[in-house]
Design a protein around this motif. Structure first.
Motif, PDB file in Angstrom:
ATOM      1  N   VAL A  62      -5.011   6.173  -0.413  1.00  8.19           N
ATOM      2  CA  VAL A  62      -3.828   5.261  -0.724  1.00  8.19           C
ATOM      3  C   VAL A  62      -4.257   4.569  -1.841  1.00  8.19           C
ATOM      4  CG1 VAL A  62      -3.997   4.865   2.054  1.00  8.19           C
ATOM      5  CG2 VAL A  62      -5.879   3.283   0.785  1.00  8.19           C
ATOM      6  N   TRP A 121       0.944  -1.414   0.063  1.00 10.83           N
ATOM      7  CA  TRP A 121       0.155  -0.010   0.034  1.00 10.83           C
ATOM      8  C   TRP A 121       1.077   1.242   0.012  1.00 10.83           C
ATOM      9  CZ3 TRP A 121      -5.268  -0.265   0.020  1.00 10.83           C
ATOM     10  CH2 TRP A 121      -5.910  -1.531   0.298  1.00 10.83           C
ATOM     11  N   ARG A 133      -9.412   4.312  -1.732  1.00 11.27           N
ATOM     12  CA  ARG A 133      -8.503   3.329  -2.143  1.00 11.27           C
ATOM     13  C   ARG A 133      -8.580   3.138  -3.605  1.00 11.27           C
ATOM     14  NH1 ARG A 133      -9.434  -1.892   1.930  1.00 11.27           N
ATOM     15  NH2 ARG A 133      -8.669  -0.753   3.636  1.00 11.27           N
ATOM     16  N   SER A 167      -3.108  -0.880   6.201  1.00 14.27           N
ATOM     17  CA  SER A 167      -3.161   0.705   5.361  1.00 14.27           C
ATOM     18  C   SER A 167      -3.505   1.586   6.194  1.00 14.27           C
ATOM     19  CB  SER A 167      -3.931   0.540   3.904  1.00 14.27           C
ATOM     20  OG  SER A 167      -5.398   0.541   4.305  1.00 14.27           O
ATOM     21  N   LYS A 174      -3.456   0.703  -3.697  1.00 17.21           N
ATOM     22  CA  LYS A 174      -2.955  -0.588  -3.463  1.00 17.21           C
ATOM     23  C   LYS A 174      -2.170  -1.263  -4.606  1.00 17.21           C
ATOM     24  CE  LYS A 174      -4.885  -5.339  -2.304  1.00 17.21           C
ATOM     25  NZ  LYS A 174      -6.084  -6.012  -2.019  1.00 17.21           N
TER      26      LYS A 174
END
Lengths: 344, 344
Positions: free
Chosen positions: B339, B47, B315, B125, B341
């Protein structure tokens, strides 16, 4: 207009200044000496203090203290003799420092913001300067907000004034490198030769920004702000990471009638604070630090007595001369703490 | 361009942005996966964090951290898995938070700015948000510089972001009245309904200054500054005597290419600070408060586990989508901690 035992001369705010104050903003009137009622005392004011903050009180702009009303007595602190007291703890003959005395021969007081002075004090007017509000301002702002560490560079303007001279001398006692800024070669020489500053720069020279950069090869760790304006402009690019900026006054801005032309540097200052992680903190000495006054006196009184902190006053005689002295002080014409002697 | 076990995809700074970053400022390249030398470990980044401060690193203006060189890997913190370790204290399989990971699939680390995470952590995360740099920033800035007292009014912008949401929720836990500012009705509703703010105002409305004045009838005691720009303009007239302004970011200003037109409000800000005795202090969390990180975690981890502090992430999947997500974040298009991934 002589003062007598029955007449109280008072200097009133006659009108609000637009820009720099002029003599017509003040008016000297005669009133009867008042009689103290229950819980009051009558003070004969001996020395009155002239300080830059009074310019703010003459305006009706929002500030930390209410403005003086037009027609009211101009405010000041004074060293005074108690003439008559209906107040426990004070007796005729006592020597006091009264923060609410006003520009006048006599004042009534209910004892609030009054401190007794040693009747044998060699220089009572020092209670208005190095041992009073200005000295306390320089001392606490430097030590509590400025947090100076030995070897750091401290810069202070109005270096020969009662705040700046204390800031610089205390910073020297703490092992700092001290750069003063003052108006003209005489004040600069005094700051170095008498007060022990490492250097003192003349803000009247166009080369100020360059001179300051040369005098601060390691940047500035503490800038004690008491003037604002072009001095702060010269300081900004030199502020080190984690530098501290105590703010007690902005005398260079007080007479401004409008904001300077653009660009708008407010975002630039915010960005500078962020990139250098700067702490800027304004304070009003008795409002922020009142309870620390006795400990300040315990430290500063012997420093003054031993000559570790030197004192210079600019004395004017006569209440009637206070307006002109005040106007001149805002232009930097004084050399040392401005006090007016109004009685023996 | 798929990632494989032998290819390390890296996102480089291709050119410095002028104003808002554009996709061409970034370049995705393939390099071999590096081998860890002595005293190094190889990390597989899982992450990666996108944060506003990265905009500053893309510029070559003087700031608290050196700029990224054109051609270098974009910087970021990441949650990573140790693949191979020649470093005492770290072993293959460890889950870590590495502040120097960069926008890439794999990184080498010498262990500096690396923290081990609980391998059973439910949401790793979160180590990039509420339990990492942004949460720590909101927590320390609010409590140490902001010094909020029960009953005081705390204002924070970017209210649903990882810093603002922590500031507001911790201020509520301390008994403050909390006013958030966010972009659009959905974020504002979330701040009130989910995060428990007393009110949240939409900065996209022209009425922001008026709305804020109405929402703060007792003025503002703490303004947590993370955006700058027009929000700060709306805050200024409401700052109370002795108010505190922690400054951790100025996202609204980062894309500016020049100062706004005049008048110059820098002297106005100085005067405001003086008249209200304001403390403004900028900080960079690990620079100012690094040693406090464990105590922060001890407090925040149970708060998150118990739902006292709620968490929202935005995300995005895939390293290749990081530039667009970052560009959108600077425009406020994210809703929660951003964030990316990049691996399971």
């Amino acid at each position: 207009m002589p003062q007598t035992a029955t007449i109280n001369r008072q200097t009133l705010l006659a009108s609000r200044p637009v820009g720099a104050p002029v003599p017509d903003n003040f008016k000297l009137v005669e009133t009867p000496v008042p009689h103290p009622g229950e819980g009051q005392m009558l003070l004969r004011n001996l020395w009155m203090s002239l300080d830059p903050y009074m310019r703010g009180r003459m305006s009706d702009a929002k500030s930390y203290a209410d403005p003086v009303a037009v027609g009211d007595v101009m405010p000041c602190g004074a060293v005074s003799r108690v003439m008559e007291s209906n107040l426990d703890g004070f007796a005729a003959g006592d020597l006091v420092m009264c923060y609410t005395a006003g520009w006048q021969d006599y004042s009534l007081s209910n004892g609030s913001m009054v401190f007794k002075l040693d009747p044998n004090m060699a220089e009572p007017s020092q209670a208005l300067g190095v041992l009073g509000m200005p000295g306390f301002t320089g001392y606490m702002g430097l030590l509590d907000i400025g947090q100076p560490k030995a070897g750091e560079t401290v810069v202070v303007a109005a270096a020969t004034g009662p705040v700046g001279s204390v800031v610089g001398q205390v910073a020297k006692l703490k092992g700092c490198r001290v750069i003063g800024i003052a108006g003209g070669p005489d004040k600069c020489a005094y700051a170095v030769d008498e007060l022990g500053f490492d250097a003192c720069l003349d803000h009247k020279l166009d080369s100020l920004a360059n001179d300051l950069a040369n005098a601060c090869p390691d940047g500035i760790d503490v800038y004690f702000e008491n003037v604002g304006g072009k001095v702060f402009d010269a300081v900004m690019p030199l502020l080190n990471p984690h530098s501290r900026v105590p703010i007690c006054g902005l005398i260079a801005q007080y007479n401004a009638t409008e904001l300077p032309p653009g660009p708008d540097r407010l975002p630039q200052l915010m960005r500078l604070m962020l990139s250098q992680r700067i702490r800027m903190q304004a304070f009003i000495i008795f409002d922020n630090y009142g309870p620390h006054y006795p400990e300040f006196l315990q430290t500063m009184t012997p420093w003054v007595a031993e000559g570790k902190v030197k004192v210079r006053e600019d004395r004017v005689e006569g209440l009637e001369n206070a307006p002109q002295a005040f106007i001149g002080m805002l232009e930097g014409q004084n050399f040392g703490k401005m006090v007016v002697k109004i009685a023996d």
